[in-house]
Design a protein around this motif. Structure first.
Motif, PDB file in Angstrom:
ATOM      1  N   GLY A 133       6.842 -14.205 -45.397  1.00 50.71           N
ATOM      2  CA  GLY A 133       7.585 -13.650 -44.374  1.00 50.71           C
ATOM      3  C   GLY A 133       6.552 -12.586 -43.384  1.00 50.71           C
ATOM      4  N   LEU A 134       6.696 -12.328 -42.047  1.00 53.04           N
ATOM      5  CA  LEU A 134       5.555 -11.449 -41.499  1.00 53.04           C
ATOM      6  C   LEU A 134       6.524 -10.756 -40.347  1.00 53.04           C
ATOM      7  CD1 LEU A 134       3.123 -14.581 -40.611  1.00 53.04           C
ATOM      8  CD2 LEU A 134       2.890 -12.823 -42.377  1.00 53.04           C
ATOM      9  N   GLY A 135       6.023  -9.425 -40.354  1.00 58.34           N
ATOM     10  CA  GLY A 135       6.667  -8.420 -39.427  1.00 58.34           C
ATOM     11  C   GLY A 135       5.545  -7.697 -38.490  1.00 58.34           C
ATOM     12  N   ARG A 136       5.930  -7.447 -37.519  1.00 58.89           N
ATOM     13  CA  ARG A 136       4.838  -6.624 -36.786  1.00 58.89           C
ATOM     14  C   ARG A 136       5.048  -4.955 -36.700  1.00 58.89           C
ATOM     15  NH1 ARG A 136       6.031  -6.281 -30.453  1.00 58.89           N
ATOM     16  NH2 ARG A 136       8.346  -5.952 -30.541  1.00 58.89           N
ATOM     17  N   ALA A 137       5.927  -4.544 -37.654  1.00 53.90           N
ATOM     18  CA  ALA A 137       6.146  -2.991 -37.589  1.00 53.90           C
ATOM     19  C   ALA A 137       5.258  -2.690 -38.687  1.00 53.90           C
ATOM     20  CB  ALA A 137       7.445  -2.689 -38.159  1.00 53.90           C
ATOM     21  N   PRO A 138       4.820  -1.284 -38.638  1.00 55.46           N
ATOM     22  CA  PRO A 138       3.772  -0.867 -39.608  1.00 55.46           C
ATOM     23  C   PRO A 138       4.082  -0.626 -40.918  1.00 55.46           C
ATOM     24  CG  PRO A 138       4.315   1.001 -37.881  1.00 55.46           C
ATOM     25  CD  PRO A 138       5.127  -0.373 -37.572  1.00 55.46           C
ATOM     26  N   GLY A 139       5.643  -0.255 -40.924  1.00 59.78           N
ATOM     27  CA  GLY A 139       6.081  -0.203 -42.366  1.00 59.78           C
ATOM     28  C   GLY A 139       5.778   1.036 -43.066  1.00 59.78           C
TER      29      GLY A 139
ATOM     30  N   PRO B  44       4.499 -21.449 -46.537  1.00 59.89           N
ATOM     31  CA  PRO B  44       5.593 -21.761 -45.457  1.00 59.89           C
ATOM     32  C   PRO B  44       5.690 -20.168 -44.876  1.00 59.89           C
ATOM     33  CG  PRO B  44       6.767 -21.945 -47.267  1.00 59.89           C
ATOM     34  CD  PRO B  44       5.132 -21.909 -47.785  1.00 59.89           C
ATOM     35  N   LEU B  45       5.615 -20.089 -43.709  1.00 58.98           N
ATOM     36  CA  LEU B  45       5.410 -18.705 -42.854  1.00 58.98           C
ATOM     37  C   LEU B  45       6.984 -18.489 -42.232  1.00 58.98           C
ATOM     38  CD1 LEU B  45       2.236 -18.659 -40.810  1.00 58.98           C
ATOM     39  CD2 LEU B  45       2.528 -18.066 -43.462  1.00 58.98           C
ATOM     40  N   TRP B  46       7.562 -17.353 -42.148  1.00 57.74           N
ATOM     41  CA  TRP B  46       8.398 -16.966 -41.606  1.00 57.74           C
ATOM     42  C   TRP B  46       8.251 -15.792 -40.636  1.00 57.74           C
ATOM     43  CZ3 TRP B  46      13.942 -17.832 -43.308  1.00 57.74           C
ATOM     44  CH2 TRP B  46      14.129 -18.870 -44.340  1.00 57.74           C
ATOM     45  N   ILE B  47       9.111 -15.555 -39.483  1.00 55.54           N
ATOM     46  CA  ILE B  47       9.079 -14.588 -38.578  1.00 55.54           C
ATOM     47  C   ILE B  47      10.187 -13.698 -38.910  1.00 55.54           C
ATOM     48  CG2 ILE B  47       8.895 -13.899 -36.271  1.00 55.54           C
ATOM     49  CD1 ILE B  47       6.414 -15.125 -37.179  1.00 55.54           C
ATOM     50  N   LEU B  48      10.035 -12.425 -39.284  1.00 54.65           N
ATOM     51  CA  LEU B  48      10.764 -11.478 -39.405  1.00 54.65           C
ATOM     52  C   LEU B  48      11.158 -10.672 -38.203  1.00 54.65           C
ATOM     53  CD1 LEU B  48       9.919 -10.451 -43.154  1.00 54.65           C
ATOM     54  CD2 LEU B  48      10.939 -12.504 -42.464  1.00 54.65           C
ATOM     55  N   GLY B  49      12.600 -10.018 -37.995  1.00 54.37           N
ATOM     56  CA  GLY B  49      12.483  -9.181 -36.816  1.00 54.37           C
ATOM     57  C   GLY B  49      13.680  -8.373 -36.687  1.00 54.37           C
ATOM     58  N   SER B  50      13.902  -7.611 -35.852  1.00 57.98           N
ATOM     59  CA  SER B  50      15.229  -6.796 -35.756  1.00 57.98           C
ATOM     60  C   SER B  50      15.400  -6.632 -34.226  1.00 57.98           C
ATOM     61  CB  SER B  50      15.138  -5.566 -36.302  1.00 57.98           C
ATOM     62  OG  SER B  50      13.979  -4.651 -35.811  1.00 57.98           O
ATOM     63  N   SER B  51      14.680  -7.455 -33.463  1.00 62.75           N
ATOM     64  CA  SER B  51      14.898  -7.409 -31.960  1.00 62.75           C
ATOM     65  C   SER B  51      14.716  -8.700 -31.532  1.00 62.75           C
ATOM     66  CB  SER B  51      13.746  -6.426 -31.309  1.00 62.75           C
ATOM     67  OG  SER B  51      12.598  -7.101 -31.335  1.00 62.75           O
ATOM     68  N   ASN B  52      14.859  -8.978 -30.125  1.00 66.83           N
ATOM     69  CA  ASN B  52      14.646 -10.149 -29.584  1.00 66.83           C
ATOM     70  C   ASN B  52      13.152 -10.906 -29.378  1.00 66.83           C
ATOM     71  OD1 ASN B  52      17.493 -10.211 -29.007  1.00 66.83           O
ATOM     72  ND2 ASN B  52      17.104  -9.571 -26.896  1.00 66.83           N
ATOM     73  N   PHE B  53      12.352 -10.053 -29.926  1.00 68.59           N
ATOM     74  CA  PHE B  53      10.804 -10.355 -29.668  1.00 68.59           C
ATOM     75  C   PHE B  53      10.711 -11.355 -30.944  1.00 68.59           C
ATOM     76  CE2 PHE B  53       6.418 -10.316 -31.415  1.00 68.59           C
ATOM     77  CZ  PHE B  53       5.576 -10.182 -30.159  1.00 68.59           C
ATOM     78  N   GLY B  54      10.861 -11.146 -32.367  1.00 71.98           N
ATOM     79  CA  GLY B  54      10.780 -12.041 -33.097  1.00 71.98           C
ATOM     80  C   GLY B  54      11.547 -13.194 -32.963  1.00 71.98           C
TER      81      GLY B  54
ATOM     82  N   GLY C  38       7.856 -22.378 -34.037  1.00 73.86           N
ATOM     83  CA  GLY C  38       8.774 -23.476 -34.784  1.00 73.86           C
ATOM     84  C   GLY C  38       8.601 -23.023 -36.089  1.00 73.86           C
ATOM     85  N   LEU C  39       9.124 -21.805 -36.419  1.00 77.75           N
ATOM     86  CA  LEU C  39       9.019 -21.173 -37.590  1.00 77.75           C
ATOM     87  C   LEU C  39      10.576 -20.727 -38.101  1.00 77.75           C
ATOM     88  CD1 LEU C  39       6.064 -19.098 -37.839  1.00 77.75           C
ATOM     89  CD2 LEU C  39       6.381 -21.678 -38.705  1.00 77.75           C
ATOM     90  N   PRO C  40      11.038 -20.630 -39.168  1.00 74.92           N
ATOM     91  CA  PRO C  40      12.216 -20.136 -39.612  1.00 74.92           C
ATOM     92  C   PRO C  40      12.172 -18.605 -39.304  1.00 74.92           C
ATOM     93  CG  PRO C  40      10.652 -20.556 -41.777  1.00 74.92           C
ATOM     94  CD  PRO C  40      10.167 -21.263 -40.623  1.00 74.92           C
ATOM     95  N   TYR C  41      13.367 -18.089 -39.034  1.00 74.43           N
ATOM     96  CA  TYR C  41      13.429 -16.649 -38.752  1.00 74.43           C
ATOM     97  C   TYR C  41      14.614 -15.657 -39.430  1.00 74.43           C
ATOM     98  CZ  TYR C  41      14.898 -13.151 -35.320  1.00 74.43           C
ATOM     99  OH  TYR C  41      15.253 -11.784 -34.650  1.00 74.43           O
ATOM    100  N   SER C  42      14.174 -14.808 -39.768  1.00 73.05           N
ATOM    101  CA  SER C  42      15.281 -13.946 -40.458  1.00 73.05           C
ATOM    102  C   SER C  42      15.413 -12.721 -39.807  1.00 73.05           C
ATOM    103  CB  SER C  42      14.214 -13.444 -41.857  1.00 73.05           C
ATOM    104  OG  SER C  42      15.378 -12.777 -42.664  1.00 73.05           O
ATOM    105  N   PHE C  43      16.532 -12.156 -39.521  1.00 72.31           N
ATOM    106  CA  PHE C  43      17.053 -11.203 -38.724  1.00 72.31           C
ATOM    107  C   PHE C  43      17.379  -9.851 -39.659  1.00 72.31           C
ATOM    108  CE2 PHE C  43      19.273  -8.083 -36.150  1.00 72.31           C
ATOM    109  CZ  PHE C  43      18.675  -8.098 -34.930  1.00 72.31           C
ATOM    110  N   ALA C  44      16.727  -8.655 -39.562  1.00 67.04           N
ATOM    111  CA  ALA C  44      16.860  -7.565 -40.342  1.00 67.04           C
ATOM    112  C   ALA C  44      18.409  -6.693 -40.049  1.00 67.04           C
ATOM    113  CB  ALA C  44      15.857  -6.396 -40.208  1.00 67.04           C
ATOM    114  N   SER C  45      19.411  -7.452 -39.785  1.00 63.88           N
ATOM    115  CA  SER C  45      20.842  -7.028 -39.678  1.00 63.88           C
ATOM    116  C   SER C  45      20.999  -6.046 -40.912  1.00 63.88           C
ATOM    117  CB  SER C  45      21.629  -7.925 -39.542  1.00 63.88           C
ATOM    118  OG  SER C  45      21.741  -8.984 -40.329  1.00 63.88           O
ATOM    119  N   HIS C  46      20.529  -5.901 -42.039  1.00 68.66           N
ATOM    120  CA  HIS C  46      20.952  -4.824 -43.065  1.00 68.66           C
ATOM    121  C   HIS C  46      20.477  -3.583 -42.828  1.00 68.66           C
ATOM    122  CE1 HIS C  46      16.710  -6.137 -43.839  1.00 68.66           C
ATOM    123  NE2 HIS C  46      16.538  -4.852 -44.517  1.00 68.66           N
TER     124      HIS C  46
END
Length: 331
Positions: free
Chosen positions: A105-111, A161-171, A179-187
């Motif tokens: 899973g891949l995110g674009r925030a710095p963490g 397999p790659l995933w896109i992670l996000g907490s906004s509409n960008f991801g 065309g990748l699976p998507y995981s939303f950080a609603s936690h």
């Protein structure tokens, strides 16, 4: 039945050190695969004394070695912190060691914070190249071409397999476009959950990896024998968020009897907003909460955070969650 997975925070508590946190994560995976969980992911965080998952690929190797069938992955790697080639090498190696079990899973925030970002030798504007970096990483994981001069060894051909992670509409938009699976950080960021899922599904373009949209929803669930005990256990996570707002990130703290004496009214409002999608209670409360969330979001999968201080009680929480969700249990 909606599949359930685990987002493991690798928390260092006031009673454990980093090694203890890593071993607890490995132990959880061994139990979770027998309770019917689909995957266990850990996230990249830096300069946080209370989280031991900074060297994410190494942590995943430790967890995978202690289990046999559960999928193990990053939820996620903060790709702007790294050269895609290095991540391909790391996760391709994991796939060679544990074939058919690795997710990326891949995110674009710095963490992390901006000062630590400089210590990582990455420029803050690196996030702007996230879509291109995802494509570059995907290419390094594919079969090497006949005239390809730079090959990610031993990653080429693993097609992790790659995933896109996000907490906004960008991801959501990027996951749909690629065309990748998507995981939303609603936690921790639930505000745009439904909007992001709608965008992802509406704009999805089939790819070689995925023909139809696949959305996973992050959710905090804490289960105990009674609602009252679960609510008490949940104060550990609530205090962690309060401490974050105060700029005092530290070790995970044991639960307390009265959270009202710990936070201010403004802090309470902030925490409740970030944890608005949480499900906390007895198995019956959890069962109803899961069913309502799946009905509302049409999630293909849920990924669960159960931030309980005591390891034995955390294991019990995940076991009760599995039973409430109707997962196959405990061979």
């Amino acid at each position: 039945m909606t599949p359930l997975s685990i987002l493991e925070l690798v928390r260092v508590t006031e009673e454990t050190d980093a090694r203890g946190a890593l071993d607890n994560a490995r132990d959880l995976a061994a139990h979770a695969e027998n309770w019917g969980y689909n995957r266990i992911w850990v996230a990249e965080h830096h300069n946080m004394r209370g989280i031991a998952s900074a060297a994410t690929s190494i942590v995943l190797a430790h967890i995978a070695a202690g289990s046999t069938k559960i999928r193990v992955g990053a939820g996620g790697i903060m790709l702007p912190n790294h050269a895609p080639y290095i991540i391909a090498e790391q996760f391709g190696t994991l796939e060679r060691l544990y074939p058919g079990r690795i997710d990326l899973g891949l995110g674009r925030a710095p963490g992390t914070d901006q000062l630590t970002l400089r210590a990582l030798r990455r420029a803050p504007e690196s996030a702007e190249n996230f879509p291109q970096d995802v494509l570059e990483l995907q290419a390094f994981l594919a079969e090497a071409g006949p005239n390809q001069r730079i090959e990610a060894v031993p990653a080429a051909g693993t097609n992790v397999p790659l995933w896109i992670l996000g907490s906004s509409n960008f991801g959501a938009m990027l996951g749909a476009e690629l065309g990748l699976p998507y995981s939303f950080a609603s936690h921790f960021a639930p505000d745009l959950l439904l909007q992001a899922l709608e965008i992802y599904r509406a704009r999805f373009k089939p790819s070689e990896q995925l023909q139809r949209p696949y959305a996973m929803v992050g959710v905090n669930i804490i289960a105990a024998e009674t609602d009252a005990e679960a609510k008490r256990l949940a104060t550990t996570q609530q205090m962690s968020f309060v401490n974050m707002f105060r700029g005092a990130r530290g070790l995970s703290q044991p639960p307390i009897d009265d959270i009202e004496n710990y936070w201010s009214l403004s802090e309470k409002a902030q925490v409740q907003r970030m944890l608005a999608r949480s499900i906390v209670g007895s198995p019956e409360t959890v069962r109803r909460g899961i069913a309502a969330l799946v009905e509302e979001t049409r999630a293909d999968e849920l990924i669960v955070v159960s931030d309980v201080y005591d390891h034995a009680l955390r294991l019990r929480s995940f076991e009760l969650i599995a039973e409430a969700a109707g997962l196959s249990s405990g061979a």
